[in-house]
Design an enzyme around this catalytic site. Structure first.
Site, PDB file in Angstrom:
ATOM      1  N   ASP A 233       0.821  -1.208   0.000  1.00 26.32           N
ATOM      2  CA  ASP A 233       0.000   0.000   0.000  1.00 26.32           C
ATOM      3  C   ASP A 233       0.855   1.258   0.000  1.00 26.32           C
ATOM      4  O   ASP A 233       0.510   2.256  -0.640  1.00 26.32           O
ATOM      5  CB  ASP A 233      -0.920   0.004   1.227  1.00 26.32           C
ATOM      6  CG  ASP A 233      -2.033  -1.023   1.114  1.00 26.32           C
ATOM      7  OD1 ASP A 233      -2.758  -0.997   0.105  1.00 26.32           O
ATOM      8  OD2 ASP A 233      -2.181  -1.850   2.029  1.00 26.32           O
ATOM      9  N   ASN A 263      -3.001  -5.509   2.156  1.00 26.42           N
ATOM     10  CA  ASN A 263      -3.269  -5.915   3.541  1.00 26.42           C
ATOM     11  C   ASN A 263      -3.913  -4.828   4.395  1.00 26.42           C
ATOM     12  O   ASN A 263      -4.167  -5.045   5.582  1.00 26.42           O
ATOM     13  CB  ASN A 263      -1.984  -6.417   4.216  1.00 26.42           C
ATOM     14  CG  ASN A 263      -0.918  -5.342   4.367  1.00 26.42           C
ATOM     15  OD1 ASN A 263      -1.208  -4.167   4.565  1.00 26.42           O
ATOM     16  ND2 ASN A 263       0.349  -5.745   4.280  1.00 26.42           N
ATOM     17  N   ILE A 265      -2.971  -2.223   5.891  1.00 23.93           N
ATOM     18  CA  ILE A 265      -2.317  -1.686   7.086  1.00 23.93           C
ATOM     19  C   ILE A 265      -1.145  -0.795   6.679  1.00 23.93           C
ATOM     20  O   ILE A 265      -0.324  -1.170   5.842  1.00 23.93           O
ATOM     21  CB  ILE A 265      -1.816  -2.821   8.006  1.00 23.93           C
ATOM     22  CG1 ILE A 265      -3.000  -3.650   8.515  1.00 23.93           C
ATOM     23  CG2 ILE A 265      -1.022  -2.252   9.179  1.00 23.93           C
ATOM     24  CD1 ILE A 265      -3.978  -2.886   9.390  1.00 23.93           C
ATOM     25  N   ARG A 434      24.623  22.144 -24.095  1.00 24.52           N
ATOM     26  CA  ARG A 434      23.535  21.189 -24.338  1.00 24.52           C
ATOM     27  C   ARG A 434      23.550  20.713 -25.791  1.00 24.52           C
ATOM     28  O   ARG A 434      23.246  19.545 -26.074  1.00 24.52           O
ATOM     29  CB  ARG A 434      22.179  21.800 -23.987  1.00 24.52           C
ATOM     30  CG  ARG A 434      21.788  23.011 -24.807  1.00 24.52           C
ATOM     31  CD  ARG A 434      20.346  23.429 -24.575  1.00 24.52           C
ATOM     32  NE  ARG A 434      20.031  24.654 -25.294  1.00 24.52           N
ATOM     33  CZ  ARG A 434      18.806  25.068 -25.560  1.00 24.52           C
ATOM     34  NH1 ARG A 434      17.764  24.361 -25.158  1.00 24.52           N
ATOM     35  NH2 ARG A 434      18.596  26.202 -26.211  1.00 24.52           N
ATOM     36  N   GLU A 488       9.671  12.988 -14.010  1.00 22.69           N
ATOM     37  CA  GLU A 488      11.093  12.977 -13.681  1.00 22.69           C
ATOM     38  C   GLU A 488      11.467  11.875 -12.698  1.00 22.69           C
ATOM     39  O   GLU A 488      12.475  11.184 -12.886  1.00 22.69           O
ATOM     40  CB  GLU A 488      11.516  14.341 -13.111  1.00 22.69           C
ATOM     41  CG  GLU A 488      11.469  15.485 -14.101  1.00 22.69           C
ATOM     42  CD  GLU A 488      10.113  16.170 -14.136  1.00 22.69           C
ATOM     43  OE1 GLU A 488       9.975  17.172 -14.847  1.00 22.69           O
ATOM     44  OE2 GLU A 488       9.188  15.683 -13.443  1.00 22.69           O
ATOM     45  N   PHE A 515      14.959  20.658 -12.072  1.00 26.24           N
ATOM     46  CA  PHE A 515      13.939  19.640 -11.823  1.00 26.24           C
ATOM     47  C   PHE A 515      14.514  18.332 -11.292  1.00 26.24           C
ATOM     48  O   PHE A 515      13.771  17.358 -11.119  1.00 26.24           O
ATOM     49  CB  PHE A 515      13.107  19.401 -13.084  1.00 26.24           C
ATOM     50  CG  PHE A 515      12.318  20.612 -13.497  1.00 26.24           C
ATOM     51  CD1 PHE A 515      11.778  21.460 -12.544  1.00 26.24           C
ATOM     52  CD2 PHE A 515      12.138  20.923 -14.834  1.00 26.24           C
ATOM     53  CE1 PHE A 515      11.063  22.592 -12.918  1.00 26.24           C
ATOM     54  CE2 PHE A 515      11.427  22.051 -15.216  1.00 26.24           C
ATOM     55  CZ  PHE A 515      10.887  22.887 -14.260  1.00 26.24           C
TER      56      PHE A 515
END
Length: 741
Positions: A233, A263, A265, A434, A488, A515
């Site tokens: 969970d 479960n 919990i 870049r 991301e 980011f």
């Protein structure tokens, strides 16, 4: 071996759990019915509640296709299955009890599904945990790691002996408090922060699908394995799991089968307090096939049938929701948060032994269970031997493909690969790093078979598209451009899975440097799990300009320099960018981060690929005797400013050394003699310049040195004005240097 009282407890708790599902829309999937496991007898009231739940949910939405219902012949005598499952439970109970800390609840609840996976379904060789074509297993709910250690022990892995179980959570043991792939052979990925594991599993499954599409032939399937995961969970609540599972559905990763330990919990109590969404419908919407196994405690046949059905669904991943009782078998703590993260205690351990009819001593595995599991050693050797023979035949028939696949399996790079990297001179046209990075990426993809990657919906800004290849998609998994969308965190963790699938798979992923705040958890796991992901981070400073402080990284460089086992590069031009990639490709157990500029930069005299390998090096120096009047130290776009300031100072008669400090971590690895040759200890006149936080620069410039940087957030304005307003200028460097004279 379960006693009557244990079965009664199981059914009571199971009925409560299923009724709990019926209290909202979460339980609307049709479940297996008509299957009876040994000793599984639901009460009349329990059956009525199930029927009421299903009737209620039918009114809420149309039913999804029912899971195939069939009688599945168990592959193993049910009594030995019960005994084996309880062996797993009690190894976990005993280890946690001895350590006086740990998480016994999950292993006690998940033992049945885990037993069936490791004993009946998965293909692996215990004596070679790194056999390429093994099935992969990821325990995303890593706190329940004693489940995994117990399985590895029973299966015959040398990495987890009885003594290792007894040293659970102790200094220097092979059984740490969460699974660590670098510590324990047999563990595929490092998990613990919830959600990371299922995202890693998506990466592992992606790698299998990609390699199968590239290398399998109609007459030879040399890549053919599944990825299994158990998540809880908590994993479901974490956003990273939704990001990664969304992509898994989009990509149609049919060999990914995830077991959801349902479960109810959490640490703070029943999940009703914070988690009431319909997980089934969400995963259907994400493009997954979903099956509900109602009885995860003793419903062995239901689990087997669910796995069998999952394997028939080849065009989408499968989520098998298994309703379990956390801490199953504990008379007083089962189905409560108190069994999640603490030892049961001596009295409750004894009560659990009595409840489950377990007369054995702590850490004792019954002889018949040992004998039963011992077959995995010869069977695993045969599996690997058969595959090796198949690959040998494949190699004869398809030598070129076999050579590429071997490179990916072994991590051995092709001879001369580094010659593909571009080189530049000061006369080469200036460009943003870049863009220079894109030249390197495309050059590498042509010569490195395992090179692949993508961006979080910013490929045209990060400049990360591989022009010679198409997009990895459901129908084209052989391609190498990964479209992660705006995800991301999931992107980083998926790349970890890819990197840890095979030594020669080299994934890169990209976004704006700021980011990384959205993916830092995955990046930290890269470093911890020794996953050599290449992080291509563009728009690295206030140099990006008008987008303003939300997009301008300030503290990020310093934070990654503080992260262990991480290489933080900030190249200044083309040669340094190529040098950073050369190192990043070879460092398969260390992630690399490349901080790259949006703005155009010149190619500077003195920069070199070889210099980058040292981390810090001199690009110009007019002094003699290793004693300049002042040392100017820069990184990235500010190295040009340092070089220009040096010319001004030299005109004033000062001797100046300019040092590129492109990667602190690599410089730290150099000999003392080399460090002294670059930064002589008797030269205290040092000035650093970097358009980022000055945090950490003190150790480089020394107590008398000066650091020019930005210790506030940025602003929205054209980049040249920002540099002027924040004092990142030639004049500021010259003034700082003159203060020493």
């Amino acid at each position: 071996m379960a006693s009557t009282s244990s079965l009664a407890l199981s059914q009571a708790l199971l009925a409560r759990a299923i009724s709990h599902h019926g209290s909202d829309q979460r339980g609307s999937l049709p479940a297996f019915s008509g299957l009876k496991s040994t000793g599984s007898r639901a009460s009349a009231s329990s059956r009525r509640r199930i029927a009421q739940s299903m009737t209620k949910n039918r009114s809420l939405r149309p039913l999804v296709r029912a899971a195939a219902v069939e009688t599945v012949e168990p592959t193993t005598d049910s009594s030995i299955v019960d005994k084996s499952v309880n062996s797993i439970r009690f190894l976990a109970i005993d280890a946690v009890e001895k350590a006086k800390s740990g998480h016994p609840g999950l292993p006690m609840g998940c033992a049945p599904m885990a037993h069936i996976l490791y004993d009946e379904v998965m293909r692996y060789n215990p004596k070679n945990p790194y056999w390429f074509n093994r099935d992969r297993f990821v325990l995303s709910a890593g706190h329940g790691c004693m489940l995994l250690y117990a399985l590895l022990h029973l299966a015959g892995y040398d990495s987890v002996q009885e003594e290792d179980l007894k040293q659970f959570r102790q200094w220097g043991s092979k059984t740490p408090g969460h699974p660590e792939n670098f510590e324990t052979p047999g563990i595929e990925v490092t998990t613990g922060p919830l959600g990371q594991g299922i995202a890693n599993a998506v990466g592992l499954a992606l790698a299998e699908k990609h390699l199968a599409a590239r290398f399998n032939k109609p007459d030879a399937e040399v890549v053919d394995h599944y990825t299994y995961a158990i998540l809880g969970d908590g994993c479901q609540m974490e956003g990273i799991s939704n990001e990664a599972c969304s992509l898994a559905g989009h990509w149609g990763l049919g060999k990914l089968i995830a077991f959801y330990d349902d479960n109810h919990i959490s640490i703070d109590g029943d999940t009703e307090i914070a988690f009431t969404e319909n997980v089934d419908q969400r995963f259907e919407a994400l493009g997954w096939h979903v099956i509900w196994v109602k009885n995860g405690n003793t419903g062995y046949d239901e689990i087997r049938a669910a796995i069998k059905e999952a394997k028939t669904v080849t065009d989408k991943p499968t989520l098998i929701k298994v309703t379990t009782t956390i801490g199953y078998g504990s008379p007083n703590k089962a189905n409560s948060y108190s069994v999640h993260g603490a030892a049961l205690g001596e009295k409750e351990v004894e009560a659990t032994r009595n409840n489950l009819g377990w007369p054995y001593e702590p850490f004792q595995v019954p002889d018949d269970v040992k004998s039963h599991w011992s077959r995995h050693t010869p069977e695993g050797a045969t599996l690997e031997s058969d595959w090796s023979a198949k690959f040998a035949a494949y190699e004869k028939k398809y030598p070129e493909e076999a050579s590429e696949l071997k490179s990916i399996i072994t991590g051995e790079l092709p001879a001369g690969w580094e010659k593909a990297l571009p080189t530049y001179t000061p006369e080469s046209p200036g460009d943003a790093t870049r863009n220079l990075s894109q030249q390197c990426l495309n050059a590498l993809a042509k010569v490195v078979p395992g090179f692949l990657g993508g961006s979080a919906d910013l490929a045209s800004s990060n400049m990360t598209l591989l022009k010679a290849f198409g997009d990895f998609q459901k129908a084209t998994p052989e391609e190498r451009n990964l479209r992660f969308g705006v995800r991301e965190h999931g992107m980083g963790a998926i790349c970890n899975g890819i990197a840890l699938h095979s030594p020669g798979l080299i994934p890169y992923c990209a976004t704006f440097f700021v980011f990384t705040d959205y993916m830092r958890g995955a990046m930290r796991i890269s470093a911890l799990s020794e996953a050599g992901v290449i992080y291509v981070m563009t728009h690295d400073s206030i140099g990006l300009g008008e987008d303003g402080p939300t997009h301008q990284p300030i503290e990020h460089i310093a934070s990654f320099r503080a992260m262990p086992n991480t290489l933080m590069f900030r190249p200044a031009d083309g040669n340094e960018t190529a040098g950073a990639y050369k190192i990043a490709v070879t460092k398969r157990k260390t992630p690399s981060i490349l901080a790259l500029s949006r703005q155009k930069l010149p190619h500077l005299p003195g920069t070199s690929i070889e210099g980058v390998e040292k981390g810090g090096y001199t690009i110009s120096d007019d002094s003699s005797g290793n004693k300049p009047d002042v040392i100017l130290i820069g990184t990235g776009s500010e190295l040009e400013i340092a070089a220009q300031a040096a010319e001004v100072l030299r005109k004033d008669g000062k001797t100046v050394r300019v040092v590129s400090f492109v990667c602190w971590e690599l410089f730290d690895e150099q000999s003392d003699e080399y460090k002294e040759s670059v930064l002589p200890s008797d030269v205290s006149a040092r000035v650093s310049i970097e358009a980022a936080s000055t945090f950490g620069w003190g150790k480089i410039v020394g107590g008398k040195g000066k650091s020019i940087g930005i210790n506030s957030f940025g602003a929205s304005a054209p980049a040249p004005l920002l540099y002027k307003e924040f004092g990142i200028t030639v004049e500021a460097v010259v003034d700082a240097a003159k203060s020493f004279f």
